[in-house]
Every structure is written in C-alpha cells, then in structure tokens.
Design a protein around this motif. Structure first.
Motif, PDB file in Angstrom:
ATOM      1  N   ARG A  66       0.617  -0.796   0.233  1.00 43.92           N
ATOM      2  CA  ARG A  66      -0.220   0.151   0.190  1.00 43.92           C
ATOM      3  C   ARG A  66       1.057   0.985   0.249  1.00 43.92           C
ATOM      4  O   ARG A  66       2.029   1.143   0.704  1.00 43.92           O
ATOM      5  CB  ARG A  66      -0.809  -0.250   1.248  1.00 43.92           C
ATOM      6  N   PRO A  67       0.642   2.350  -0.837  1.00 46.44           N
ATOM      7  CA  PRO A  67       1.304   3.347  -0.943  1.00 46.44           C
ATOM      8  C   PRO A  67       1.098   4.223   0.661  1.00 46.44           C
ATOM      9  O   PRO A  67       0.281   3.981   1.112  1.00 46.44           O
ATOM     10  CB  PRO A  67       0.839   3.716  -1.934  1.00 46.44           C
ATOM     11  N   GLU A  68       1.900   4.389   0.533  1.00 45.00           N
ATOM     12  CA  GLU A  68       2.065   5.841   1.937  1.00 45.00           C
ATOM     13  C   GLU A  68       1.996   6.965   1.677  1.00 45.00           C
ATOM     14  O   GLU A  68       3.384   8.253   1.638  1.00 45.00           O
ATOM     15  CB  GLU A  68       3.565   5.132   2.412  1.00 45.00           C
ATOM     16  N   THR A  69       0.989   7.626   1.218  1.00 51.37           N
ATOM     17  CA  THR A  69       0.294   8.634   0.981  1.00 51.37           C
ATOM     18  C   THR A  69      -0.483   9.473   1.347  1.00 51.37           C
ATOM     19  O   THR A  69      -2.059   8.060   0.334  1.00 51.37           O
ATOM     20  CB  THR A  69       1.379   9.198  -0.545  1.00 51.37           C
ATOM     21  N   SER A  74       0.905  10.767  -6.255  1.00 50.17           N
ATOM     22  CA  SER A  74       2.246   9.955  -6.184  1.00 50.17           C
ATOM     23  C   SER A  74       1.473   8.726  -5.573  1.00 50.17           C
ATOM     24  O   SER A  74       2.588   7.686  -5.630  1.00 50.17           O
ATOM     25  CB  SER A  74       2.159  10.762  -4.033  1.00 50.17           C
ATOM     26  N   ALA A  75       0.518   8.017  -5.174  1.00 49.25           N
ATOM     27  CA  ALA A  75       0.238   6.838  -5.554  1.00 49.25           C
ATOM     28  C   ALA A  75       0.295   6.101  -6.388  1.00 49.25           C
ATOM     29  O   ALA A  75       0.598   4.988  -6.431  1.00 49.25           O
ATOM     30  CB  ALA A  75      -1.251   6.733  -4.884  1.00 49.25           C
ATOM     31  N   GLN A  78       4.190   5.544  -7.565  1.00 53.09           N
ATOM     32  CA  GLN A  78       4.193   4.343  -6.708  1.00 53.09           C
ATOM     33  C   GLN A  78       3.192   2.668  -7.463  1.00 53.09           C
ATOM     34  O   GLN A  78       4.140   1.569  -7.188  1.00 53.09           O
ATOM     35  CB  GLN A  78       3.169   4.106  -5.314  1.00 53.09           C
ATOM     36  N   GLN A  82       5.661  -0.650  -8.976  1.00 45.66           N
ATOM     37  CA  GLN A  82       5.796  -1.184  -7.705  1.00 45.66           C
ATOM     38  C   GLN A  82       5.127  -2.909  -8.896  1.00 45.66           C
ATOM     39  O   GLN A  82       5.427  -3.982  -8.875  1.00 45.66           O
ATOM     40  CB  GLN A  82       5.096  -1.513  -6.476  1.00 45.66           C
TER      41      GLN A  82
END
Length: 842
Positions: A66-69, A74-75, A78, A82
């Motif tokens: 899970r993207p940390e944003t 930004s998501a 990521q 990935q």
C-alpha cells in the motif's frame, strides 16, 4: 565492583527500548502484507472521486504494498513502480490503466550449492534475437522483453534453466536464480519449443518431453505419454494403439520402456488404447531412435525412458481430474524438510458408466468377436514414491507402480447358441530404489535395484463348458546397476557402469478337449559393463558421445554368449544454425513377444513374453546408422535424416504373420532403409509442422518362397500436417495423418483352398504381396485454463479423434469358418471418438 547508578541504568534501558521500538516498527513496516491492485484502485476512486478504466483479466492477481501517501499523483507513481502497469491521465477525472506488452527484467545467476555468482552464463530470450552473458557479479538485465517470453539461462557444466519473463520483472528486487550442476550428460537444447511446449531435442539426437510444460497436440487433451511420442517422424502404431509402438519399422517388444529405471513389460490400458503411465507425476520422458547411450541395454528398435519428479517441495501440491474413460488423482506431500511422498491413482469408469468414448473404444477392441451380451471391463493403476535426502549430496528414492486390466466377457452366437465365457487379466507390479551420491564437484554415482513382475492370465469356456482353454504368461525380473560419472574437464566427462539382470519367464497352455498341456520355463542372466566419453566444445558447436557395452548373456541350461555393442552420437554446427548429426549403435535383446493362438480371446491379447534359447528363438541383434542435417533458427526448424537398420535373429512367431507361414518357426531378419523429414514453424502463439517418413522395410527368410518380401509393419510413405494455437489460456490443436496401407497376404485367386488335405488349408499368394488401402485420419483438441481460486488452477478440454469418421482398414486376414469356407476378417480403425475432461491442480 561498583553498582551503576540507578539513573544511568534507567537511561540505558530507555535507549534499548527506543531502539527496539524503532527496529520493531521498521520490521513491521517491511513485513506489511501486500494488497490487490484492483482493490487499491477502487479505494482511490472513492477517496479522490476519479475513475480508472482497466480490464479485470489484465490486473487479476497483481499485488503491491500500500502506498504511504495521501496524494493521488504520488500513489499512481508508486503503483507504476511496483507493478507492470502504465497509467495514463485522460482528463481531470478519468485514467486509463493498461498492462504493458513488454517489461524490464533482471536477475542474478548463482550455483545452487555454494551460492557463488556465475559470470559468463548465457541468457537468451527465446524466439527473439535478445541475448547476453552475465557480468562478473553474475547479474544481467534487459529492457523491453515480451511479457510472454521464456528466458533460457545456460552455462557449461550446469543444467539449462528456463523461467518466464514475468518472474524476472525488475519492478521488485532482482531475482536470484540457482543453476544445478550437470553430471550425467553434457546436454544442449537444440530446440526448446519443438512442435509444442514441453518438447525439446538434444545434441545426442534424443527427444525429451517435459509434462509440466506440455502444450497441446491434435486429438490429446491430456499429455498421454506414449501417444505423444507418435508425433515424431519414424514413430507410429500400425494398429492405432499406444502399447504397440513401431519405431522405424520394428515391433513393440523391440522397444525398451523404463519407468524410474525399471523395465516395464506392460505399457497400456484398454488393450493398448490408453497409456498405463500417469503423466502428471512424470517429470520427463526421453525418446531415443538411434545413437543410444551405452548406459542403456536392450531394446533393438528404440528407448523410452520415463522419470517421475525427483525433487522435494516444501509445500503440498497435486491435482485431480476425470474424462469420459477414467478419473485420477496425484500429489506430493512433504513429511519433513528432507522427506516427501508422491502418489498417483487412476481408475476407469467403464464398468459402471457407458460413455460415447467407451463405446467407440469397445467397438474397436472387440470388433473381431461375435455378439456380446455381457462385458465387464475395468482398469486401474497407482504409483508411489518416497523421496529422502540424507543430505544435499546423497539422496534415496523408492518407487512403486501397479497396473491392472480386468475383463470378463460373455459371448453368444447370432443364433443364440454356443455361449462362450472368457476372462483376461493383466497385472504388473514393480518396485525399485536408487541412491544418488555426489562425492565431489566432479564425481557422481547412482546405484539402482529393481524387481518387476508381469502376469497375463486368460481363461475361456466354450460349447456348453465342454471345451476349456487356459493360458498363463509370467515374467519375473530383477536387476541392479551402478553408474558413475566423472567430469575430467569442463568439456569432457567419463561415464562407466555395471548392470546385472536376471529374467525368468513361464508360459503355460492347457486345453481339455482335445487334451493338450504345455509348460515352458526359462531363466537368463546378463552381466554388462559399459563405458562412454561425452565431449562438448566450449562454443557448443561440436558434441560427441562415444562408448560401448560388453554383455555376457547366459541361459543356465542352453547357451552362453558374449556381445560387444559400440555406440556413437556426434553433432557439429558447421555453419550458423546448421548442424550435421551422425548416429550409430549395435544393440541386442533376449526377450520377445510371441503371437500364438491367433483367434482366441476375442483377438484382444495374443502376445506373450518368452526368452531366447539360441535355437528356435535366437538373441535378436541390431545394427543401425543414420546421418542427418538440421537448420534451427529459433522460429524455424528444418531437419532431414537418412537411416539404415538391420535386425537379425527374428522368428516368424514374433512378427504376427497371418498366412501359411505363421506357425512354421523360421528364423530370419529384416532390413529398413528410410528417410525422415520435419519442418516446424513456431512462435509464442502458434506452432505448425509437416513431417514425412519413407520406409523400405523387407524381411529375409531363406526357407520361405520368395525369401525376401515386405515387412508386416512396412509403411512406405507417411505424412503429418498439424498445428496448435495458443491465445492466453485457450489452446487448440488440429492434425491430419496420411500413410500408405500396410502389406497383407491374399488367398490365391485361381486356387484359394487346398481340399486335398485334412483339415483343409488356404492357398496364399506370395507373402505380403498386396497392400491395404491408404490410411487417413484427422484429429482435433482444445483446452482452456482458468483460476478457481488463488491457489487452485482448473482446465477443461475437449477432443475428437477421426472427426471425418473415415473407416480405415488396419489389417486384413483370412480363416476357415465352420463350413470350411474362407472367411475374410478385417480390423477397422477407431471411428469418430469424442472425449472431454475437467482437471484441477494446486
């Protein structure tokens, strides 16, 4: 010793606790579970009021952290980093998500024992021109590789390794790949995808089938091992069975069939229409027509070496399925870190369920018999294997196989009289063990022992129980073998070994009216030593395998014989993509199948194993040589091979004659000269091939008039045009087979019956002076794979054999009926035969 102040101790504890929490938080973060990319996109749609357009099938199964944003852009970045996805912004609200056709890959190549990196390993993207060698640190990387591509990694002294490009995507840390050392053979794959996935041709001329990667062949929805072998030129069955395979004009008993190193005397179910070996635990099958390695004895026509899976997996795997003839289950269960057990079981449904497939098979199997009023038939087989690794250098394997065919038949003549009861049982049980040891990096040994027993029992009661016939054929064989492999240099290895075999065979025939009884028993012991050098240049342009066997064969009461058998296999790439191959061998065998009492037991099983006695049945010996040229340029393979084979010491009783010579017992030979041609065009999506084989196959029996005449198994011309196509998880195959009619012998036109003797006899023309009509058959099959869950994969399949429903005559012979008139008997090919299957694997 002074005690630390309480304040100082508290500070130290606080620092330790803080470090623990920080590291623990990092570990927890690192081990955070992955989530589905589809679920994440749906969450982003809700949170940011946007829409992502994508195909569910493309994104199914893709997971990421899970993207940390809390920022949409930004998501998206990521997600792209990935996954193998591209996301394009169409408007303020709409985004397009697509699965890229190409991807970047990377990896690190290691050896699987010391985990040292392997520089200089060749990495090829099959069916493309993309290739490179690994760097000094064993790494490699490619850009824009087709997503469906297969990557081949090879290095001298290691076994070739194949992996899908998707598993090497550099979106994640580069994958480590461990290559296994190659001890037994310096093998180079000439063609990876040969006709269909899972078929490979090697430099020594052998062909290998890998069932785990097997694609689709016309008419097959499951990888029937012995049926698949008939896709190659020079390997056919004149009677459309899998248990009567003719390799370059030889009889089936002249083939050596091994299962985990155990010689098999039974290979078919349903009287030869179905292979008796479960393909789903069989790892690889090696088929050899000529140039046989000296490690093999026996089998003057060819070798089929079946090996089950030999590696211990950490988790349970297996599968199950059914079709319109039988159902089966298989699997491997780990018992410990270094121990596992394999099993498979299969049983027919023919004794309680009549399907269209069973009906057509029955019509072919029982077509020589009269009206059947009751028929109870079933078959089953099961296998077991214990895998135990003493350590990583020493491995023990124990294998067991049991095969059974059972028939009870009740026949009534058309007028309702003279009932006949018949029963026929075939039982094979075999077990063996091996110890594989790696003593040094250059020295490897394998010790094998086995015991196999085959029994055929037939019983018939006719004419109101007044006439009874009993037949029994029993084979018992035990063997031991020690094989050593020493790698003298990186390009040269030396194989040596010793093999002992003891074979006992008993044949009993008993008739009550008129009374007749015969019991023949015999035992033959064989001691063999062999040696072989295998050389391959560093550039892999030249491959040479030269060796031989020395056999001492003795029958306790009758004879002793010493035979020397040289073997040769050479291939040389004389120009880019062009190779020349020269193969040769001397071979011998002392077991044969005699064909006796031709018209008994419904024409189903007439073959019984017997031993050579160097009188009526000599040791059969063969000499074979061949010269071939092939062109292989990834997507196109063209090969042509000419061969010469001479087999001596054959008896007419082993050849299936159906004229006046069938019981005379003459000793003779046959000579086959032939040509085989194959052209195969292939891509990732389809494969199309055309093959042609020419055979000039003649007997020589000096006491028969004329002494030279066509072989019963001669197929002068045979053609195959076939292909398969893969679209995602859907596969389809279609094929057409044409061949000349086999020879047969007709009664004399002017004087067909000799009534001057009693009983009367048929007067025949010259042996095999006539030919059956040409043979044509068209087959098709299709399969579709899909997911039942994250861990269970399923497939459905359908096939049709002979979808044109052409009636091909496989054999014609003549006999006298009860009124002393000549009766014509014809055996026809299988009719249109549908089949369907459903399978799961996990």
């Amino acid at each position: 010793m002074r005690k630390a102040p309480l304040k100082t101790l508290s500070v130290h504890l606080f620092i330790v606790l803080l470090l623990f929490l920080v590291n623990g938080g990092r570990a927890q973060q690192t081990s955070k579970p992955k989530i589905s990319v589809i679920g994440l996109l749906q969450e982003l749609e809700t949170e940011f009021n946007v829409k992502f357009s994508f195909a569910d099938a493309d994104l199914e199964g893709i997971q990421l952290h899970r993207p940390e944003t809390e920022n949409l852009e930004s998501a998206i970045v990521q997600i792209i980093s990935q996954t193998p996805l591209e996301i394009e912004r169409l408007s303020d609200r709409y985004y397009s998500v697509i699965l890229t056709d190409t991807l970047s890959i990377c990896g690190t190549v290691l050896d699987n024992y010391e985990n040292n990196t392997i520089p200089g390993a060749t990495v090829r993207v099959l069916d493309t021109d993309i290739a490179m060698v690994t760097n000094m640190d064993g790494t490699f990387a490619f850009e824009e590789v087709p997503r469906t591509a297969i990557i081949q990694i090879s290095h001298l002294g290691f076994k070739p390794y194949f992996i899908s490009a998707k598993k090497l995507s550099n979106k994640a840390p580069c994958t480590s790949i461990a290559l296994a050392l190659s001890y037994q053979e310096l093998e180079e794959v000439v063609v990876y995808k040969f006709l269909t996935d899972g078929l490979a041709k090697f430099s020594d001329g052998s062909i290998q089938m890998n069932t785990a990667e097997f694609g689709i062949l016309p008419g097959l929805i499951e990888p029937d091992i012995l049926q698949s072998a008939q896709a190659f030129p020079g390997i056919k069955s004149v009677d459309e069975t899998v248990s009567d395979i003719n390799i370059r004009g030889g009889t089936n008993d002249q083939n050596l069939i091994l299962w985990d190193g155990i010689k098999m005397y039974q290979s078919g179910h349903f009287f030869g229409l179905i292979s008796a070996f479960n393909p789903y635990l069989t790892d690889k099958i090696t088929v050899i027509k000529n140039g046989t390695s000296s490690i093999y004895g026996d089998g003057v026509s060819g070798v089929m070496d079946l090996r089950t899976k030999n590696d211990i997996q950490n988790s349970v795997y297996g599968g199950a399925g059914f079709n319109l003839i039988n159902g089966d289950v298989y699997g491997q269960i780990p018992l410990a870190e270094n121990m596992a057990i394999q099993f498979s079981g299969r049983r027919s449904v023919t004794d309680f369920l009549e399907t269209p497939t069973y009906t057509t098979f029955s019509e072919k199997a029982f077509q020589d018999s009269e009206v059947r009023t009751d028929n109870d038939f079933y078959f089953y087989d099961f296998t077991g294997k214990l895998l135990y690794d003493i350590d990583r250098y020493h491995k023990i394997r124990l294998s067991l196989i049991h095969i059974n065919n059972d028939l009870d038949n009740f026949t009534l003549r058309p007028d309702g009289t003279d009932a006949t009861e018949s029963s026929l049982d075939q039982i094979n049980i075999s077990f063996g063990g091996s110890l594989e040891s790696e003593w040094t990096d250059n020295f490897y040994t394998q010790a094998n022992v086995y015991y196999t027993q085959y029994r055929l029992t037939a019983f018939s009661i006719t004419e109101s129980a007044s006439r009874q016939l009993y037949q029994n054929n029993l084979v018992k064989e035990s063997g031991a073998k020690l094989n050593t492999v020493y790698k003298l240099t990186p390009t040269l290895q030396w194989t040596n070994g010793y093999q002992f075999t003891e074979t006992g065979i008993e044949n009993i025939t008993r008739i009550n009216l008129p009374f007749f009884e015969s019991s023949v028993k015999g035992v033959i012991r064989s001691h063999s030593v062999y040696s072989e050098f295998c050389f391959e240049t560093e550039d892999r342009k030249l491959f040479a395998q030269v060796g031989g066997r020395l056999n001492y064969i003795s029958n306790i009461n009758t004879f002793e014989k010493v035979l020397i058998e040289p073997r040769l296999s050479i291939s040389y790439e004389f120009a880019r993509n062009f190779k020349v191959e020269a193969l040769g061998e001397f071979k011998s065998q002392y077991t044969n199948q005699i064909i006796d009492l031709e018209q008994n037991f419904l024409g189903l099983e007439k073959r019984r194993w017997t031993l050579a006695d160097e009188n009526e049945l000599p040791i059969v010996q063969s000499k074979q040589g061949s010269l071939g040229f092939n062109y292989d340029e990834n997507r196109l393979y063209v090969g042509v091979e000419a061969f010469y084979k001479n087999v001596t010491g054959i008896n007419v009783r082993t050849q299936g004659f159906q004229n006046e010579d069938q019981f005379d017992g003459e000793i003779g030979e046959y000579l086959v000269k032939g040509l085989e041609f194959l052209i195969n065009k292939k891509t990732n999506d389809y494969s199309v091939w055309f093959s042609y084989a020419y055979n000039d196959n003649n007997y020589t029996f000096n006491t028969v008039d004329p002494p030279i005449f066509p072989n019963n198994l001669e197929l002068e011309h045979s053609f195959t045009l076939a292909g398969n196509y893969n679209y995602n998880d859907f596969k389809i195959g279609v094929g057409f087979n044409y061949r000349s009619g086999k020879p047969y012998t007709r009664p004399d036109v002017t004087n067909p019956l000799d009534s001057s003797i009693f009983p009367n006899e048929i007067n025949y023309e010259d042996p095999n002076s006539s030919s059956l009509p040409e043979y044509f058959r068209a087959d098709a099959s299709a399969t579709y794979d899909f997911n039942l869950s994250k861990t269970i994969r399923a497939s459905v399949g359908a096939s049709v054999l002979n979808f044109t429903n052409r009636k091909n005559i496989l054999n014609t012979y003549y006999r006298l009926n009860n009124t002393n008139e000549i009766e014509t008997v014809q055996r026809a090919s299988i009719g249109v035969t549908p089949n369907a299957s459903f399978r799961i694997r996990f």
